[in-house]
Design an enzyme around this catalytic site. Structure first.
Site, PDB file in Angstrom:
ATOM      1  N   LYS A  54     -40.109  12.687  -6.948  1.00 48.09           N
ATOM      2  CA  LYS A  54     -38.714  12.230  -7.068  1.00 48.09           C
ATOM      3  C   LYS A  54     -38.548  11.364  -8.310  1.00 48.09           C
ATOM      4  O   LYS A  54     -37.637  11.565  -9.112  1.00 48.09           O
ATOM      5  CB  LYS A  54     -38.304  11.425  -5.824  1.00 48.09           C
ATOM      6  N   CYS A  94     -31.960   1.381  -4.132  1.00 49.91           N
ATOM      7  CA  CYS A  94     -32.389   0.738  -2.882  1.00 49.91           C
ATOM      8  C   CYS A  94     -32.314  -0.783  -3.024  1.00 49.91           C
ATOM      9  O   CYS A  94     -32.657  -1.332  -4.066  1.00 49.91           O
ATOM     10  CB  CYS A  94     -33.827   1.140  -2.549  1.00 49.91           C
ATOM     11  N   ARG A 130     -33.484  -6.454  -9.150  1.00 43.92           N
ATOM     12  CA  ARG A 130     -33.593  -5.288 -10.026  1.00 43.92           C
ATOM     13  C   ARG A 130     -32.703  -5.391 -11.270  1.00 43.92           C
ATOM     14  O   ARG A 130     -31.820  -4.561 -11.499  1.00 43.92           O
ATOM     15  CB  ARG A 130     -33.306  -3.993  -9.267  1.00 43.92           C
TER      16      ARG A 130
END
Ligand code: EPU
Length: 428
Positions: free
Chosen positions: A22, A116, A121
């Site tokens: 992925k 997610c 991040r």
């Protein structure tokens, strides 16, 4: 809402192959816009993140078609486009389109990315690197707006070996004028896969897979044919499933070197490991022992396997400590595992796990992709029935999860919204 209904107690036994990676596919699907012409990608997993990403490319003029298991992308006419905010926010790697779009058009605009929820991040390494490559990027009203009068080679030092920043900057630099050197680059297999793809398109990248990557800019890239290597995280998940269910699973068509950290930790905990040139087998016929695990950039223990390993260790004898050093809040699995009878607590960056002899089926919620996988594995090992809610998170990264687990002897069913009344009653 979709839930997984899992009847626990069966050992997983058998052999399987896993689909393509992925994370490598998502990086490749940003970089594909750099090349003129048609690219044929084999072995892209059909998971919701890659489907979303492929759809997003059409916003910028790419023509995208899934044909007989392969993904065909024609990126002859690429324009700055206008991306749908909701789509961009649903995946992290939408942001890696900024550099390639800039390289093709001299300007690009993208809403800030999502992904997610496992930590803050930020994208500061990406922004600093793009600025060094000659881009002028501002954030206005939640949208990153980038302009350049021409990208130029640069020396880039990353404060942390970020996989995403390495991939984004390496790809962008392929069309910059001159030589770019990325120091403290990530060495993840997905970076190496992306470099192989870009070189197939005509780029000149050396050193991918080491912490210094050198990119000599070229005038243009062309479409190509490329096979995405298999997904080391899906592979690792099935190997971990063998350990938690006291089963015996062989994953074929993978590089055992990419599983070193995981298999060594499973071996330390008491599982039996066999390996061949392109397969790994994990077998377990006894209760595991508690161990210490610390996540690190590759080749260290992968953060993406941290929650799954924690699930495995809930049933080990004694105390385990799992320390997360990459993300500050990748702990959505903890409270849910405790609902199943596990004894897990969070202390700073560590989860402390007091092993219990058994877990009991309950209704739990996936907070993110890998937490969801961890809960499914716990459900397979638990006594009774487990319902895992928010399967959409799991669908981001696991292709045919329930069918693959069922083929190995697990009992997992996908149940759609109308049937979730049962989930509610189960919880009461
Ligand atoms: N970071 C910054 N600034 C940046 C970029 C990253 O501070 O500009 C920090 C992050 O906050 C994090 C660390 O650096 O603390 C590492 O992040 P990295 O950039 O390596 O992660 P990513 O590229 O956003 C990819 C995978 C993740 C995987 C990480 C680490 C994709 C789509 N995602 O994310 O995969 O956890 O690398 O290996 O490739 C998953 O598959 O479940 C998943 C979350």
């Amino acid at each position: 809402m979709t839930v997984f209904k899992i009847q626990g107690g069966s050992s997983l036994v058998g052999e399987l192959e896993v689909p393509g990676s992925k994370n490598a596919s998502l990086a490749i699907l940003s970089s594909v816009l750099l090349g003129r012409g048609t690219t044929v990608l084999h072995n892209v997993p059909r998971v919701s993140d890659t489907l979303t990403k492929a759809r997003l490319l059409t916003n910028f003029g790419a023509e995208v078609e899934w044909r007989e298991g392969s993904l065909i992308v024609d990126s002859t006419d690429i324009h700055p486009g206008e991306a749908e905010e909701e789509t961009v926010r649903s995946i992290r790697t939408s942001f890696y389109l900024l550099g390639p779009l800039l390289a093709r058009n001299g300007r690009a605009e993208l809403p800030a990315p999502g992904g997610c929820k496992i930590g803050a991040r930020p994208v500061d390494f990406h922004l600093k690197g793009l600025a060094l490559l000659g881009a002028d990027v501002v954030l206005e009203g939640g949208v990153y707006k980038a302009r350049t009068r021409g990208l130029r080679g640069a020396e880039i030092y990353l404060d942390f070996p970020s996989a995403g920043a390495t991939q984004h900057l390496m790809a962008t630099a392929t069309l910059a004028d001159g030589v770019t050197v990325i120091q403290n680059a990530a060495v993840e297999p997905e970076v190496t896969a992306l470099a192989a793809f870009l070189n197939r398109m005509g780029a000149r990248i050396e050193g991918a897979g080491t912490s210094t990557i050198t990119i000599t800019g070229v005038a243009s890239l062309e479409g190509c044919e490329f096979r995405v290597p298999s997904d080391r995280l899906q592979a690792g998940t099935y190997l971990a499933a063998a350990a938690i269910t006291r089963g015996d699973v062989t994953v074929r068509g993978i590089l055992p070197d990419n599983q070193t950290a995981l298999v060594n930790k499973l071996r330390e905990a008491g599982a039996r490991i066999d390996e061949g040139p392109d397969w790994v087998r994990v077998a377990c016929d006894r209760r595991l022992q508690g161990i210490r695990v610390k996540t690190m950039p590759y080749p260290g223990f992968p953060t993406d396997m941290q929650q799954i390993m924690a699930a495995v260790l809930t049933l080990a004898e004694g105390t385990s400590v799992v320390e997360e050093t990459i993300y500050e809040s990748r702990i959505g699995h903890v409270a849910e595992l405790n609902r199943m009878g596990a004894r897990v607590r969070v202390e700073g960056r560590a989860t402390i796990i007091e092993g219990v002899p058994s877990l009991s089926g309950s209704t739990v919620e996936a907070s993110d992709l890998r937490a969801g996988a961890a809960l499914v594995l716990a459900g397979l090992a638990a006594e009774g029935t487990t319902l895992v809610k928010n399967v959409r998170h799991i669908d981001r990264g696991y292709e045919n999860f329930e069918h693959t687990l069922t083929a190995l002897g697990g009992r997992v069913e996908r149940i759609e919204a109308a049937e979730t009344e049962e989930a509610r009653q189960h919880q009461e």
